[in-house]
Design a protein around this motif. Structure first.
Motif, PDB file in Angstrom:
ATOM      1  N   GLY A 175       0.743  -1.195   0.034  1.00 32.25           N
ATOM      2  CA  GLY A 175       0.200   0.013   0.039  1.00 32.25           C
ATOM      3  C   GLY A 175       0.740   1.291   0.063  1.00 32.25           C
ATOM      4  N   ASP A 176       0.532   1.973  -0.939  1.00 32.19           N
ATOM      5  CA  ASP A 176       1.260   3.453  -1.143  1.00 32.19           C
ATOM      6  C   ASP A 176       0.458   4.312  -0.189  1.00 32.19           C
ATOM      7  N   ILE A 177       1.017   4.978   1.008  1.00 39.29           N
ATOM      8  CA  ILE A 177       0.305   5.590   2.102  1.00 39.29           C
ATOM      9  C   ILE A 177      -0.275   6.831   1.504  1.00 39.29           C
ATOM     10  N   ILE A 178       0.048   7.473   0.393  1.00 35.26           N
ATOM     11  CA  ILE A 178      -0.566   8.855  -0.123  1.00 35.26           C
ATOM     12  C   ILE A 178      -1.863   8.631  -0.697  1.00 35.26           C
ATOM     13  N   TRP A 179      -1.537   7.742  -1.950  1.00 35.60           N
ATOM     14  CA  TRP A 179      -2.897   7.529  -2.814  1.00 35.60           C
ATOM     15  C   TRP A 179      -3.531   6.576  -2.480  1.00 35.60           C
ATOM     16  N   GLY A 180      -2.995   5.357  -1.632  1.00 30.50           N
ATOM     17  CA  GLY A 180      -3.820   4.182  -1.318  1.00 30.50           C
ATOM     18  C   GLY A 180      -4.265   4.221   0.137  1.00 30.50           C
ATOM     19  N   VAL A 181      -3.378   3.687   0.911  1.00 29.03           N
ATOM     20  CA  VAL A 181      -3.771   3.283   2.384  1.00 29.03           C
ATOM     21  C   VAL A 181      -4.768   4.577   3.132  1.00 29.03           C
ATOM     22  N   TYR A 182      -4.067   5.906   2.957  1.00 30.81           N
ATOM     23  CA  TYR A 182      -4.856   7.040   3.777  1.00 30.81           C
ATOM     24  C   TYR A 182      -5.598   7.826   2.548  1.00 30.81           C
TER      25      TYR A 182
END
Length: 354
Positions: A175-182
């Motif tokens: 998971g990419d935290i910028i575009w995906g996770v959050y």
């Protein structure tokens, strides 16, 4: 494993960036260099219904998040609908028409059954059921096929806790935290959780998201890298966190409780109007009796006006759609207005330079 506990995704994002800044290791990836956590990360949201990120640095498109969440609940996998909001979404399509890893399609169609209908029915009949696992990963395809769209999220587990609220745990391989996770994940999975809870007739519990490969691309991380410094009160210095939810500057309009068939009909109607460009002549949802659907419609309709008109009309027309005092403080309406106003300010600045 690292743990992040937050009231909502708006508060979680700065904590996530701070975590990667402290423990992250730079590595290469097929899409460019990333900063990755050496260990998995679990994020728990206490109030998953508060699902809007208001940080202007992130500049998330509220209309895309609203549409994609409804699109998933409808079980769709077409590319065209999403391209109205993100033009280059086609880079994830193998055939130029569909998305092989579309979550909603897998929730409701891909495996020969409507998994959501089964989960709702099972939990209605036995609130203590521990077997309700929503499958997204398809080992027959995802494990062996080299495609452009492979599911990042694998399964979602639903259980009604001892307090009678519906808890959800989602497992993610990467998971990419910028575009995906959050970003998108925090929205569409929280909407999924609310949908299941409303169909069952219970309240929302916590949403926990466990990510194995937890990373951020260096180029996108740069735009939000200073968020932890702006919110240091979360960790040490007692300065207030700027959270519109906590400060009661915005409010949430919950999805209505009802049968699954009723909710599905409402969702289909919202998507149909968006697909048709609001040319059907329908009056749409009623503001007073259908406040959730009404707010969703306003966000999508404002984006339609912005997308289909040239400046300056695109700004006057889209902002006029949102100029409704009865819903002026609804979270998605506020976020959409801010998103449009940021773009209008950039346009005016360019006119002054010219």
């Amino acid at each position: 494993m690292h743990l992040i506990n937050a009231r909502n995704v708006h508060q979680a994002l700065p904590q996530a960036i701070d975590l990667l800044a402290r423990v992250g290791v730079e590595r290469r990836s097929r899409n460019g260099p990333v900063l990755v956590s050496p260990d998995p990360v679990a994020t728990t949201y206490e109030r998953p219904i508060e699902r809007v990120v208001f940080w202007p640095h992130r500049d998330a498109n509220p209309a895309f998040h609203v549409f994609e969440s409804l699109y998933m609940l409808a079980g769709r996998n077409d590319l065209a609908g999403l391209q109205r909001y993100i033009k280059d979404f086609g880079r994830y399509s193998d055939d130029g028409a569909t998305l092989a890893g579309a979550y909603g399609f897998r929730w409701r169609r891909a495996f020969g059954r409507d998994q959501l209908a089964h989960i709702v029915h099972a939990l209605q009949n036995d609130p203590c059921d521990r077997r309700q696992v929503l499958q997204m990963w398809d080992s027959q395809r995802d494990l062996v096929t080299i495609g452009k769209d492979v599911c990042c999220n694998l399964v979602a587990t639903f259980q009604i806790g001892v307090d009678g609220r519906l808890d959800m745990l989602v497992t993610q391989r990467s998971g990419d935290i910028i575009w995906g996770v959050y970003g998108a994940n925090a929205v569409h999975f929280a909407v999924l959780q609310e949908y299941v809870a409303r169909c069952i007739g219970c309240e929302l519990g916590t949403f926990t998201h466990v990510t194995a490969n937890y990373h951020a691309y260096l180029d996108t991380l740069a735009a939000v890298a200073d968020l932890p410094a702006r919110t240091r009160g979360l960790y040490s210095v007692p300065t207030p966190l700027d959270d519109p939810y906590r400060d009661d500057r915005v409010r949430v309009v919950p999805m209505p409780s009802g049968t699954q068939a009723e909710l599905d009909a409402t969702i289909r109607a919202l998507l149909s109007e968006a697909d048709e460009g609001y040319d059907s002549g329908s009056e749409g949802p009623d503001r007073d009796t259908e406040p959730w659907a009404y707010a969703q419609m306003l966000v999508l309709r404002a984006h339609h006006e912005w997308r289909t008109n040239a400046a300056p009309e695109r700004y006057t027309r889209s902002l006029a759609v949102l100029d409704e005092p009865a819903v002026a403080d609804v979270d998605w309406i506020v976020a959409m207005r801010q998103w449009l106003e940021r773009r209008e300010a950039v346009w005016h600045a360019k006119q002054e330079v010219a």
